[in-house]
Design a protein around this motif. Structure first.
Motif, PDB file in Angstrom:
ATOM      1  N   VAL A  93       0.865  -1.171   0.000  1.00 41.98           N
ATOM      2  CA  VAL A  93       0.000   0.000   0.000  1.00 41.98           C
ATOM      3  C   VAL A  93       0.906   1.226   0.000  1.00 41.98           C
ATOM      4  CG1 VAL A  93      -1.775   1.239   1.269  1.00 41.98           C
ATOM      5  CG2 VAL A  93      -1.798  -1.266   1.219  1.00 41.98           C
ATOM      6  N   VAL A 150       0.701  -4.871   2.911  1.00 44.99           N
ATOM      7  CA  VAL A 150      -0.720  -4.973   3.249  1.00 44.99           C
ATOM      8  C   VAL A 150      -0.917  -5.645   4.607  1.00 44.99           C
ATOM      9  CG1 VAL A 150      -1.154  -7.210   2.154  1.00 44.99           C
ATOM     10  CG2 VAL A 150      -2.984  -5.491   2.230  1.00 44.99           C
ATOM     11  N   VAL A 163      -2.377   0.411  -4.455  1.00 48.61           N
ATOM     12  CA  VAL A 163      -1.956  -0.930  -4.050  1.00 48.61           C
ATOM     13  C   VAL A 163      -1.163  -1.528  -5.204  1.00 48.61           C
ATOM     14  CG1 VAL A 163      -2.681  -3.223  -3.300  1.00 48.61           C
ATOM     15  CG2 VAL A 163      -3.948  -1.203  -2.534  1.00 48.61           C
TER      16      VAL A 163
END
Length: 570
Positions: free
Chosen positions: A221, A232, A400
């Motif tokens: 992220v 993440v 992402v």
């Protein structure tokens, strides 16, 4: 080196089982061959690249005062038992017995073994110490894939710092962080430093260096504005404020015989996913535990592991769930549950008028006030962050990115020195337990990451810093004496000037030579042909751009030297 003497078994077609660009091109380019799943032979060109990667790492480790060791790859089980990791490592650890029946491990990592060496440190004056090695590691990956990216046998540069106190560890950690940034810059790997979980390594601060690639299995992220970045497994974000109505004075049951999933409740009963409570059942260190997240959120299991500090976490089996709650997944909830621990995600804190399972198959309850109706034992950040959620630092929509880990640095703390009984004499005569850091780079994975980043439809484009050869001199004809003589003279001149050069003296068509050089990825090519020599020139081609210029024969070496200097400064 002469190409006619090299072993470079290039292929014209992609290998059928290659699922990553680096896998495909390293096999096609004659760099690697698979022995069995997760185990690769490095052929001569790969060995040359690997040696240059090792040299870059070694130079940067020396720059921060690190000393090189070589420690055994076979470890007695006793040391791993003492640290508590013999069982924690699970099936990824290769285990065997020697002829006397003693348990042995093939080293996955070397925290324990370096700590045994540190047992001979005597005084705070001996600290700090930074030690490292290049050593083979073994991990029984359940699904080795993508060539050198996920394997079962690989070379790791692992280093370990020993300091007298936390301030010293902070300095060692920062020195490694800076060294890793220099290493990946020199390798031309666009590694993003991200906050990460320490996992089975233990410790506090943990930073991964992640290279964006579609072949990666990790999600990072990342904020394009302020630079916030986290795996993440660690990432968080701001959540938009939710205005709940007053709800009901008490939860109200209603029949949902056709509901098995969050989506079923949305579609059939018009209950939005963000107004549902998803109830997951886990076994955390042998204790059945309810884990609650919002219906439109996913649980990050590593966050649950990190938060609980558990050594064993797994989803509960259907029969365990039925026995404990009296219902099957799809109708589970925590309302009224008193005899099981409940951990809830922060996104549910303060929420009212929610819907969840009633612990009766085919029945749900609505009007749930989470803090009124559910006995939440602990609150935690457990959810998975998704793209476009606001950055926790600046509010910009997050991105992402799929990545592969190329380096990882940890603040281990005193887990291993305390467990293995390492201490030194402090300034006041007291015993001081050194504090540790651990820092790793996968050498072959770094090689693959370079290829993932630098390639085109014709093959690899190696950066000069790690290319198997910097320059290829190509004699277009091996029968034209003038061409052969000019190519040989250029080759010898470049060698004298310590340029890493290969002479393509094969009796092959020019097209075959050019295709191989492009596939293999040599940064610069000097082409010597009869037509150019008649005009007193040779052609110099830059692999990365395809640009070709004619240069007087006598100026070719100087022209190449300038190109190499410029490439090194990019």
């Amino acid at each position: 080196m002469r190409w006619s003497q090299l072993y470079v078994p290039t292929l014209r077609e992609d290998p059928a089982d290659a699922d990553a660009v680096s896998h495909r091109l390293l096999v096609r380019g004659g760099f690697i061959r698979q022995l069995m799943a997760g185990h690769y032979s490095l052929l001569p060109l790969a060995v040359r690249v690997r040696a240059k990667i090792v040299d870059v790492i070694r130079e940067e480790m020396s720059r921060i005062g690190a000393q090189e060791f070589i420690l055994p790859t076979m470890h007695p089980a006793d040391i791993w038992h003492r640290s508590g990791r013999w069982d924690v490592m699970g099936e990824e650890m290769f285990r065997l017995k020697d002829r006397k029946g003693a348990d042995i491990a093939l080293g996955m990592t070397h925290e324990e073994i370096f700590t045994t060496v540190a047992d001979e440190l005597r005084s705070y004056r001996d600290l700090p110490q930074v030690w490292y090695q290049f050593q083979t590691k073994f991990r029984d990956e359940p699904r080795p894939k993508s060539g050198l990216i996920r394997v079962r046998e690989f070379t790791m540069k692992d280093s370990y710092s020993f300091d007298a106190d936390e301030a010293g560890l902070d300095r060692s950690f920062d020195l490694h962080h800076e060294a890793y940034q220099r290493i990946f810059a020199r390798l031309r790997v666009p590694a993003i430093p991200v906050q990460a979980s320490s996992g089975t390594m233990g410790g506090s601060a943990s930073v991964e260096f992640m290279c964006p690639t579609e072949a990666g299995e990790d999600l990072v992220v990342h904020c394009p504005s302020c630079g916030y970045a986290a795996n993440v497994e660690k990432a968080t974000s701001r959540l938009a404020a939710v205005e709940d109505g007053p709800g009901l004075p008490a939860p109200e049951r209603f029949d949902t015989p056709d509901v098995r999933t969050i989506e079923d409740l949305v579609r059939r009963h018009d209950v939005a996913a963000d107004r549902q409570i998803k109830t997951l059942v886990y076994v955390v260190d042998d204790r059945l535990t309810l884990v609650l997240v919002r219906g439109d959120h996913n649980l990050v299991e590593q966050k649950l592991i990190d938060f609980t500090g558990a050594t064993a976490v797994r989803p509960a089996r259907p029969e365990e769930i039925k026995e404990a709650l009296g219902a099957s997944p799809g109708s589970l909830g925590a309302v009224g549950v008193k005899d099981l621990p409940v951990i809830a995600d922060e996104a549910l804190r303060g929420r009212r008028d929610m819907t969840t399972g009633a612990n009766t198959d085919g029945v749900h309850v609505r009007g749930v006030d989470v803090e009124r109706d559910i006995a939440v034992e602990r609150w935690a950040d457990l959810r998975e962050v998704t793209a476009d959620e606001p950055c926790p630092t600046c509010g910009t929509p997050l991105q992402v990115v799929r990545t592969v880990e190329v380096g990882h640095i940890f603040k281990l703390g005193r887990k291993y020195t305390e467990t293995l009984g390492v201490s030194v004499l402090g300034q006041e005569g007291e015993r001081v337990v050194p504090i540790m850091g651990s820092y790793g780079i996968g050498v072959e994975r770094a090689m693959a990451a370079v290829v993932e980043t630098h390639h085109d439809e014709s093959g690899i484009i190696w950066p000069v810093s790690v290319a198997p050869f910097e320059v290829a001199v190509v004699a277009l004809s091996t029968k034209d004496e003038a061409v052969v003589k000019a190519a040989e003279e250029l080759y010898e001149q470049l060698r004298r000037e310590r340029v890493d050069v290969v002479l393509d003296d094969r009796n092959e068509r020019p097209g075959v030579k050019f295709r191989d050089i492009e596939l293999v990825g040599i940064p610069f090519r000097i082409t010597v042909g009869a037509r150019g020599l008649a005009e007193g020139t040779v052609e110099v081609t830059v692999r990365a751009t395809g640009q070709t210029v004619s240069v007087p024969v006598g100026e070719a070496a100087e022209h190449l030297r300038k190109l190499l200097v410029a490439a090194g400064e990019e």
